[in-house]
Design a protein around this motif. Structure first.
Motif, PDB file in Angstrom:
ATOM      1  N   TRP A  78       0.831  -1.213   0.000  1.00 56.42           N
ATOM      2  CA  TRP A  78       0.000   0.000   0.000  1.00 56.42           C
ATOM      3  C   TRP A  78       0.859   1.254   0.000  1.00 56.42           C
ATOM      4  CZ3 TRP A  78      -4.312  -1.053   4.221  1.00 56.42           C
ATOM      5  CH2 TRP A  78      -5.047  -2.180   3.852  1.00 56.42           C
ATOM      6  N   GLN A  79       1.969   1.197   0.695  1.00 49.75           N
ATOM      7  CA  GLN A  79       2.849   2.358   0.843  1.00 49.75           C
ATOM      8  C   GLN A  79       3.510   2.751  -0.479  1.00 49.75           C
ATOM      9  OE1 GLN A  79       6.224   1.860   3.575  1.00 49.75           O
ATOM     10  NE2 GLN A  79       5.515   3.652   4.684  1.00 49.75           N
ATOM     11  N   PHE A  80       3.608   1.803  -1.401  1.00 48.39           N
ATOM     12  CA  PHE A  80       4.260   2.071  -2.685  1.00 48.39           C
ATOM     13  C   PHE A  80       3.428   2.985  -3.584  1.00 48.39           C
ATOM     14  CE2 PHE A  80       6.737  -2.189  -2.540  1.00 48.39           C
ATOM     15  CZ  PHE A  80       7.711  -1.586  -1.762  1.00 48.39           C
ATOM     16  N   ILE A  81       2.138   3.138  -3.296  1.00 46.55           N
ATOM     17  CA  ILE A  81       1.278   3.962  -4.143  1.00 46.55           C
ATOM     18  C   ILE A  81       1.693   5.427  -4.014  1.00 46.55           C
ATOM     19  CG2 ILE A  81      -1.085   4.770  -4.518  1.00 46.55           C
ATOM     20  CD1 ILE A  81      -0.680   1.936  -5.418  1.00 46.55           C
ATOM     21  N   PRO A  82       2.073   6.079  -5.118  1.00 46.22           N
ATOM     22  CA  PRO A  82       2.478   7.485  -5.033  1.00 46.22           C
ATOM     23  C   PRO A  82       1.292   8.375  -4.698  1.00 46.22           C
ATOM     24  CG  PRO A  82       2.333   6.780  -7.323  1.00 46.22           C
ATOM     25  CD  PRO A  82       2.141   5.546  -6.496  1.00 46.22           C
ATOM     26  N   GLY A  86      -2.109  13.198  -8.879  1.00 45.85           N
ATOM     27  CA  GLY A  86      -3.203  13.673  -9.715  1.00 45.85           C
ATOM     28  C   GLY A  86      -3.900  12.587 -10.515  1.00 45.85           C
ATOM     29  N   LYS A  87      -3.529  11.319 -10.310  1.00 45.37           N
ATOM     30  CA  LYS A  87      -4.149  10.212 -11.038  1.00 45.37           C
ATOM     31  C   LYS A  87      -5.116   9.454 -10.124  1.00 45.37           C
ATOM     32  CE  LYS A  87      -0.246   9.217 -14.145  1.00 45.37           C
ATOM     33  NZ  LYS A  87       0.707   8.162 -14.592  1.00 45.37           N
ATOM     34  N   PRO A  88      -6.115   8.837 -10.704  1.00 45.60           N
ATOM     35  CA  PRO A  88      -6.966   7.962  -9.878  1.00 45.60           C
ATOM     36  C   PRO A  88      -6.182   6.738  -9.426  1.00 45.60           C
ATOM     37  CG  PRO A  88      -7.569   7.779 -12.212  1.00 45.60           C
ATOM     38  CD  PRO A  88      -6.581   8.912 -12.105  1.00 45.60           C
ATOM     39  N   HIS A  89      -6.488   6.261  -8.238  1.00 51.99           N
ATOM     40  CA  HIS A  89      -5.847   5.058  -7.706  1.00 51.99           C
ATOM     41  C   HIS A  89      -6.876   3.932  -7.675  1.00 51.99           C
ATOM     42  CE1 HIS A  89      -2.915   7.841  -5.299  1.00 51.99           C
ATOM     43  NE2 HIS A  89      -2.747   7.912  -6.612  1.00 51.99           N
ATOM     44  N   TYR A  90      -6.412   2.717  -7.882  1.00 56.60           N
ATOM     45  CA  TYR A  90      -7.335   1.579  -7.916  1.00 56.60           C
ATOM     46  C   TYR A  90      -6.869   0.480  -6.967  1.00 56.60           C
ATOM     47  CZ  TYR A  90      -9.148   3.744 -12.182  1.00 56.60           C
ATOM     48  OH  TYR A  90      -9.687   4.617 -13.083  1.00 56.60           O
ATOM     49  N   PRO A 208       2.688  -2.431 -11.071  1.00 55.64           N
ATOM     50  CA  PRO A 208       1.309  -1.951 -10.911  1.00 55.64           C
ATOM     51  C   PRO A 208       1.170  -0.763  -9.969  1.00 55.64           C
ATOM     52  CG  PRO A 208       1.344  -4.347 -10.909  1.00 55.64           C
ATOM     53  CD  PRO A 208       2.782  -3.898 -10.905  1.00 55.64           C
ATOM     54  N   ALA A 209       2.027  -0.666  -8.951  1.00 57.75           N
ATOM     55  CA  ALA A 209       1.925   0.453  -8.008  1.00 57.75           C
ATOM     56  C   ALA A 209       2.141   1.791  -8.703  1.00 57.75           C
ATOM     57  CB  ALA A 209       2.936   0.289  -6.885  1.00 57.75           C
ATOM     58  N   VAL A 210       2.821   1.782  -9.834  1.00 55.62           N
ATOM     59  CA  VAL A 210       3.086   3.012 -10.594  1.00 55.62           C
ATOM     60  C   VAL A 210       2.167   3.109 -11.803  1.00 55.62           C
ATOM     61  CG1 VAL A 210       4.817   4.320 -11.889  1.00 55.62           C
ATOM     62  CG2 VAL A 210       5.480   3.062  -9.826  1.00 55.62           C
ATOM     63  N   ALA A 211       2.072   2.012 -12.558  1.00 52.57           N
ATOM     64  CA  ALA A 211       1.237   1.989 -13.763  1.00 52.57           C
ATOM     65  C   ALA A 211       0.546   0.635 -13.833  1.00 52.57           C
ATOM     66  CB  ALA A 211       2.073   2.237 -15.014  1.00 52.57           C
ATOM     67  N   GLY A 212      -0.600   0.532 -13.194  1.00 52.24           N
ATOM     68  CA  GLY A 212      -1.341  -0.715 -13.154  1.00 52.24           C
ATOM     69  C   GLY A 212      -2.581  -0.663 -14.013  1.00 52.24           C
ATOM     70  N   LEU A 213      -3.749  -0.737 -13.393  1.00 52.41           N
ATOM     71  CA  LEU A 213      -5.002  -0.706 -14.127  1.00 52.41           C
ATOM     72  C   LEU A 213      -5.181   0.659 -14.797  1.00 52.41           C
ATOM     73  CD1 LEU A 213      -7.596  -2.364 -14.692  1.00 52.41           C
ATOM     74  CD2 LEU A 213      -8.621  -1.211 -12.709  1.00 52.41           C
ATOM     75  N   TYR A 214      -5.439   0.643 -16.097  1.00 52.06           N
ATOM     76  CA  TYR A 214      -5.604   1.871 -16.889  1.00 52.06           C
ATOM     77  C   TYR A 214      -4.390   2.801 -16.733  1.00 52.06           C
ATOM     78  CZ  TYR A 214     -10.382   0.106 -16.584  1.00 52.06           C
ATOM     79  OH  TYR A 214     -11.499  -0.711 -16.596  1.00 52.06           O
ATOM     80  N   ALA A 215      -3.201   2.200 -16.573  1.00 53.76           N
ATOM     81  CA  ALA A 215      -1.933   2.925 -16.451  1.00 53.76           C
ATOM     82  C   ALA A 215      -1.900   3.847 -15.232  1.00 53.76           C
ATOM     83  CB  ALA A 215      -1.638   3.712 -17.724  1.00 53.76           C
ATOM     84  N   CYS A 216      -2.702   3.520 -14.222  1.00 58.90           N
ATOM     85  CA  CYS A 216      -2.744   4.314 -12.997  1.00 58.90           C
ATOM     86  C   CYS A 216      -2.229   3.486 -11.815  1.00 58.90           C
ATOM     87  CB  CYS A 216      -4.176   4.770 -12.716  1.00 58.90           C
ATOM     88  SG  CYS A 216      -4.816   5.957 -13.922  1.00 58.90           S
ATOM     89  N   PRO A 217      -1.808   4.156 -10.737  1.00 53.40           N
ATOM     90  CA  PRO A 217      -1.321   3.431  -9.559  1.00 53.40           C
ATOM     91  C   PRO A 217      -2.369   2.449  -9.043  1.00 53.40           C
ATOM     92  CG  PRO A 217      -0.759   5.754  -9.386  1.00 53.40           C
ATOM     93  CD  PRO A 217      -1.667   5.626 -10.578  1.00 53.40           C
ATOM     94  N   THR A 218      -1.955   1.204  -8.841  1.00 53.15           N
ATOM     95  CA  THR A 218      -2.891   0.143  -8.499  1.00 53.15           C
ATOM     96  C   THR A 218      -2.289  -0.798  -7.459  1.00 53.15           C
ATOM     97  OG1 THR A 218      -3.789   0.195 -10.755  1.00 53.15           O
ATOM     98  CG2 THR A 218      -4.279  -1.759  -9.429  1.00 53.15           C
ATOM     99  N   VAL A 219      -3.099  -1.162  -6.474  1.00 50.73           N
ATOM    100  CA  VAL A 219      -2.732  -2.212  -5.522  1.00 50.73           C
ATOM    101  C   VAL A 219      -3.503  -3.462  -5.902  1.00 50.73           C
ATOM    102  CG1 VAL A 219      -2.990  -3.025  -3.147  1.00 50.73           C
ATOM    103  CG2 VAL A 219      -2.104  -0.742  -3.582  1.00 50.73           C
ATOM    104  N   VAL A 220      -2.788  -4.577  -6.051  1.00 50.02           N
ATOM    105  CA  VAL A 220      -3.422  -5.868  -6.301  1.00 50.02           C
ATOM    106  C   VAL A 220      -3.176  -6.749  -5.076  1.00 50.02           C
ATOM    107  CG1 VAL A 220      -3.637  -7.857  -7.827  1.00 50.02           C
ATOM    108  CG2 VAL A 220      -2.981  -5.635  -8.768  1.00 50.02           C
ATOM    109  N   ASN A 221      -4.251  -7.141  -4.395  1.00 41.93           N
ATOM    110  CA  ASN A 221      -4.143  -7.969  -3.189  1.00 41.93           C
ATOM    111  C   ASN A 221      -5.029  -9.193  -3.297  1.00 41.93           C
ATOM    112  OD1 ASN A 221      -3.601  -5.226  -0.957  1.00 41.93           O
ATOM    113  ND2 ASN A 221      -2.233  -6.954  -1.236  1.00 41.93           N
TER     114      ASN A 221
END
Length: 448
Positions: A78-82, A86-90, A208-221
């Motif tokens: 979770w901490q890796f998410i920038p 200005g981007k949506p997070h998923y 994924p934490a930088v460019a995941g779903l739709y090229a936005c920051p993403t956490v996969v758990n």
């Protein structure tokens, strides 16, 4: 129970730690009413009283590690998410459970889906996300319907949607049914599938934490990882750390299957042993003994009866030469042909290979051809070294971990049961009767 010093005791009251499975046996356990009667969504209320960064730090300090196989610290992910980008997070929850032997997330979703939904809202709050996706294996239609119903219940009660519990937090949950590809359990292949493309692993970086779903920051758990979060917030990180070991704290679900008297889900502190689990579950089926088993599904190197006392945590299993994986404890007795079992697993991996990389696409195919010949008594002694060589050319050289998983049973079975492979070759056939390894082999009413 939370005291790990009592793991040498054999009574279920001392060994088990039911948290996620605490009320699975109650009537309509999957409903919001039952969940709230067991202090459901109290963890969310405590989380909303903290700042997002405090929630991340709290989960990190608890020591919760990913329950999907790799064991990566959840709070650190979770901490890796920038932030401030200005981007949506998923948040994407991996519910594409489909490895042979792995069967913990689907029962959890079927019996207690609100634990996942509450965990999702807490995680979204922590990583500043307003949209979460649950990627579910599409074949499990009853679970899909139950999950959709639970999401609707949570939304109607104000736990999802806009301004959750008056906090100003907005969270939307989308339940997505996959098309049944094992490769989509790999997080980047899952993301490609979720975006509407063919499920194939992505080259990393970017992660994924930088460019995941739709090229936005993403956490996969994993499902179990997220579902464990509410109990940590509700009961405290010290409570969570009082179970398990220092590096592998907490409770987890062990899936016991195969030639055992009482298969099922056993929720216990990390560090319990297979011997203890078998003792409390009635052991192997009557009149038979353990021959080999997997600590974390078919993609993890197999163990034998020599490993009954290996602590089932990440460090203990790793030190013994395997991986804890998804805690899928498949147990096979002496009636089972190792060559036959490994062949069936390898056929699965060859079928499920996405074909993107050559080592996995070609290597798994040739492993299957060799194994089928050996099982049928058509192999040569040189084929055993050839098996190991092909597996070595797959392991660590494929695009994702599917190739590594396909190689694991090859290496470990040759290590522990090479003589059995040789018997198939010298005897020109399999020395085992497959009918004797069936679950109903010892039931006279079936065989009459």
């Amino acid at each position: 129970m939370t005291v790990t010093t009592e793991l040498n005791e054999t009574s279920p009251e001392k060994l088990l730690a039911p948290v996620l499975s605490a009320f699975w046996d109650q009537d309509r356990s999957w409903t919001l009413d039952v969940y709230e009667r067991h202090e459901g969504y109290e963890g969310l209320r405590k989380a909303l009283a903290m700042s997002p960064d405090e929630v991340i730090a709290y989960v990190k300090d608890s020591g919760l590690r990913g329950r999907g196989g790799a064991g990566f610290p959840t709070g650190m992910k979770w901490q890796f998410i920038p932030q401030g980008d200005g981007k949506p997070h998923y948040l994407v929850v991996n519910a594409d459970e489909s490895e042979p032997g792995t069967c913990k997330d689907i029962p959890l979703l079927f019996a207690n889906p609100h634990s996942l939904i509450e965990g999702i809202v807490i995680a979204c709050y922590a990583i500043r996300s307003s949209h979460a996706f649950i990627y579910l294996r599409g074949e499990v239609v009853p679970v899909l319907r139950r999950l959709q119903s639970a999401v609707a219940e949570a939304h109607a009660a104000g736990y999802l949607g806009e301004n959750i519990l008056g906090s100003g937090l907005d969270v939307t949950v989308t339940v997505h049914a996959g098309a049944g590809a094992y490769i989509c359990g790999e997080e980047t292949a899952l993301l490609d599938s979720l975006e509407g493309r063919r499920g194939q692993p992505r080259l990393r970086p970017p992660f994924p934490a930088v460019a995941g779903l739709y090229a936005c920051p993403t956490v996969v758990n994993n499902v179990e990882s997220i579902a464990s979060v509410p109990a940590i917030l509700k009961n405290g990180k010290e409570w969570f750390r009082s179970m398990g070991s220092e590096k592998s704290p907490g409770f987890t679900l062990y899936s016991l299957s195969g030639h055992v008297a009482n298969p099922g889900q056993y929720e216990a502190p990390l560090g319990i042993t297979l011997r203890q689990l078998l003792d409390m579950s009635g052991g192997m089926r009557p009149g038979h003994r353990l021959k080999f088993w997997t600590p974390g599904g078919s993609s993890t190197p197999m163990f034998t009866d020599e490993h009954l006392d290996v602590p089932l945590d990440y460090e203990g299993v790793g030190a013994a030469g395997s991986m804890l994986g998804t805690k899928a404890l498949q147990c096979f007795d002496e009636t089972t042909c190792v060559v036959r079992a490994v062949t069936r697993w390898t056929e699965f991996y060859a079928h499920e290979s996405c074909g993107k990389c050559t080592p996995c696409r070609e290597g798994t195919y040739w492993l299957v051809q060799l194994l089928r010949d050996i099982e049928a008594g058509k192999g040569a002694m040189s084929d055993l070294d050839k098996l190991a060589d092909i597996a070595d050319n797959i392991n660590g050289k494929s695009f994702c971990a599917l190739g590594d998983g396909a190689a694991s049973p090859i290496f470990s079975s040759l290590k522990y049961f090479r003589e059995e492979y040789e018997q198939h070759i010298t005897g020109r056939g399999c020395p085992f009767d497959p009918a004797k390894s069936t679950a109903w082999a010892d039931r006279p009413e079936v065989n009459a």
